[in-house]
Each structure stands twice: as structure tokens, then as C-alpha cells.
Design an enzyme around this catalytic site. Sequence first.
Site, PDB file in Angstrom:
ATOM      1  N   ASP A 126      39.309 -12.827  -4.945  1.00  0.00           N
ATOM      2  CA  ASP A 126      40.616 -13.442  -4.761  1.00  0.00           C
ATOM      3  C   ASP A 126      40.637 -13.950  -3.308  1.00  0.00           C
ATOM      4  OD1 ASP A 126      43.468 -13.915  -5.023  1.00  0.00           O
ATOM      5  OD2 ASP A 126      43.746 -12.087  -3.843  1.00  0.00           O
ATOM      6  N   ASP A 139      43.966 -14.919  -1.090  1.00  0.00           N
ATOM      7  CA  ASP A 139      45.075 -14.414  -0.278  1.00  0.00           C
ATOM      8  C   ASP A 139      45.069 -12.889  -0.249  1.00  0.00           C
ATOM      9  OD1 ASP A 139      46.175 -17.024   0.181  1.00  0.00           O
ATOM     10  OD2 ASP A 139      47.099 -16.980  -1.798  1.00  0.00           O
TER      11      ASP A 139
HETATM   12  C1  BG6 Z   1      48.367 -16.234  -4.912  1.00  0.00           C
HETATM   13  C2  BG6 Z   1      49.285 -15.395  -4.053  1.00  0.00           C
HETATM   14  O1  BG6 Z   1      47.098 -16.242  -4.358  1.00  0.00           O
HETATM   15  O2  BG6 Z   1      48.854 -17.568  -5.003  1.00  0.00           O
HETATM   16  C3  BG6 Z   1      50.713 -15.500  -4.554  1.00  0.00           C
HETATM   17  O3  BG6 Z   1      48.868 -14.050  -4.095  1.00  0.00           O
HETATM   18  C4  BG6 Z   1      51.135 -16.955  -4.620  1.00  0.00           C
HETATM   19  O4  BG6 Z   1      51.545 -14.763  -3.684  1.00  0.00           O
HETATM   20  C5  BG6 Z   1      50.163 -17.711  -5.529  1.00  0.00           C
HETATM   21  O5  BG6 Z   1      52.449 -17.057  -5.154  1.00  0.00           O
HETATM   22  C6  BG6 Z   1      50.507 -19.173  -5.656  1.00  0.00           C
HETATM   23  O6  BG6 Z   1      50.295 -19.799  -4.424  1.00  0.00           O
HETATM   24  P1  BG6 Z   1      50.752 -21.254  -4.024  1.00  0.00           P
HETATM   25  O7  BG6 Z   1      50.057 -21.485  -2.695  1.00  0.00           O
HETATM   26  O8  BG6 Z   1      50.251 -22.189  -5.078  1.00  0.00           O
HETATM   27  O9  BG6 Z   1      52.226 -21.266  -3.918  1.00  0.00           O
HETATM   28 MG    MG Z   2      45.691 -11.816  -3.314  1.00  0.00          MG
END
Ligand code: BG6
Ligand code: MG
Length: 234
Positions: free
Chosen positions: A28, A30
Site C-alpha cells: 500500500d 499512504d
Molecule cells: C488511500 C487512503 O490510500 O486512498 C485513504 O488510505 C484515501 O485515506 C484513499 O481516502 C483515496 O485517496 P484519494 O487521494 O484518491 O482521495
Molecule cells: Mg494506507
Amino acid sequence: MLVDRYPHQQLPTVNEQRDKMIKACIFDLDGVIVDTAHYHFVAWQRLARELGITFTEKENERLKGVSRMRSLEIILEIGGIELSEEEKEKLALRKNGWFVEYINAIKPEEVFSGVPELLQSIRSKGIKVGLASSSKNADTVLRLLGIGNMFDAIVDGTMIVNTKPNPEIFLLAARKLGVVPSDCVVFEDAEAGVEAAIAAGMKCVGVGLPGQLSTANEVIRNTADFQLADLEKF
Ligand code: BG6
Ligand code: MG
């Protein structure tokens, strides 16, 4: 006479033994590669405050790994607020604007310490390395960190219909890597991500505090704490 206590047909062949080995590690982004999970939280909290909703770090655990819209819906549920689809779209865009503003300042040194080395050592063992992030901003983050070329396949939120906890993202990553799900280990900091990995039929290493992510096969505090020898346990 020497008695063959282990007839050949019962012993796994070298190929069968190899078949049992992990062939891909899927990460993953984030919260596993870089601390962008924190920027997501700060941006959501800013939006929640504007809406008059108290939104805590504990509640934020539910947002990790899930889509932008689902995250907003969880916050609205917490605040007991109902909005039209159009209003929700506007708010999700607003939060994303702040998030993009925060991540645009990211520097390559913000990648979690020891992670590039871990990715390299996994690859040097002939094991594939994939990235599977629900984020539609994953490309930007990888570019700013300068680590896009460390992955054999990348799947992000722009390529899937169902986000974690649905297994779709990990199954697509495995397909792109050319491996079967049971030969994959996923590294995840989100409950939704651990659930998705298990639903995909993969092993999972949780990245979090002891007591969290209890359904993962193993939990480590930091991604770089992972010991390559542990791949043989799976
Ligand atoms: C994930 C995060 O990687 O991406 C979530 O853990 C986030 O918190 C999701 O909501 C969607 O991300 P984005 O950047 O498309 O808004
Ligand atoms: Mg994550």
C-alpha cells in the site's frame, strides 16, 4: 538393506517447494511507504471542522484505505449530516484540493526510512514488488518521491471500480505481476486494506501499533522492520 522411509513420490520436488514460496510483495502507499496518511487526516479534519463535526484520529482509522467518497460519507455519518450527491462531490473536491496542496511539498527524503532498501532487497531475491493504492493521487506521490521505478506493477484508485475492503485492487496487482494471489504478501496500514488482502486470498503484514490490525498474519510497527526471512513463514 537401506529402507527408504521417505519414498520419492511423497517428497516435494524442488519445483513444488519453489511453488510454496512467496513470489510477490504488494505494498500500500499512504502510511506504508510515506506518511501521506497524515495529510489525508489533516485535510479531512479541516473539512469536518468547517462542517461543525468533531473528527478524531481514532475515527480516522475507519477512513484509511477506503475511497475519497466513502471517507466523506463516514465523516457525514459521524456528524449526522445528510447531503445531496452534488454537495458531496463539491466537498470531496475541496478536501482533495487541500490534500494535493499538502503533498505537493513532499520531498524524496520523506519516504519512510529503510523502505527503498527493503524494496531493493526483495527484488534482489527475484521476488516481484507491486504497489496497490486506493488513491487517485498515487502517481503524483510516487513522482515526487522519485520511487516509481522501484515497482514491477502499480495499481491505483484510477484503475479500479471497488476500493478496499474489496479485494479487486490486490487481484489486479497480482494479475499485472503475473503471480497467483496465494503467492502474494500485502503490506497494509489500514483495516480495510488487511480485509481486502485476506479476501483476495493473500497473506498480510499489518503496519501499525500492537493490538491494531489483528487479522493480519503479522504486525510490525514500521514497514522497514520487516525481516525478509519472515517471507518463508508464509
Ligand atoms: C488511500 C487512503 O490510500 O486512498 C485513504 O488510505 C484515501 O485515506 C484513499 O481516502 C483515496 O485517496 P484519494 O487521494 O484518491 O482521495
Ligand atoms: Mg494506507
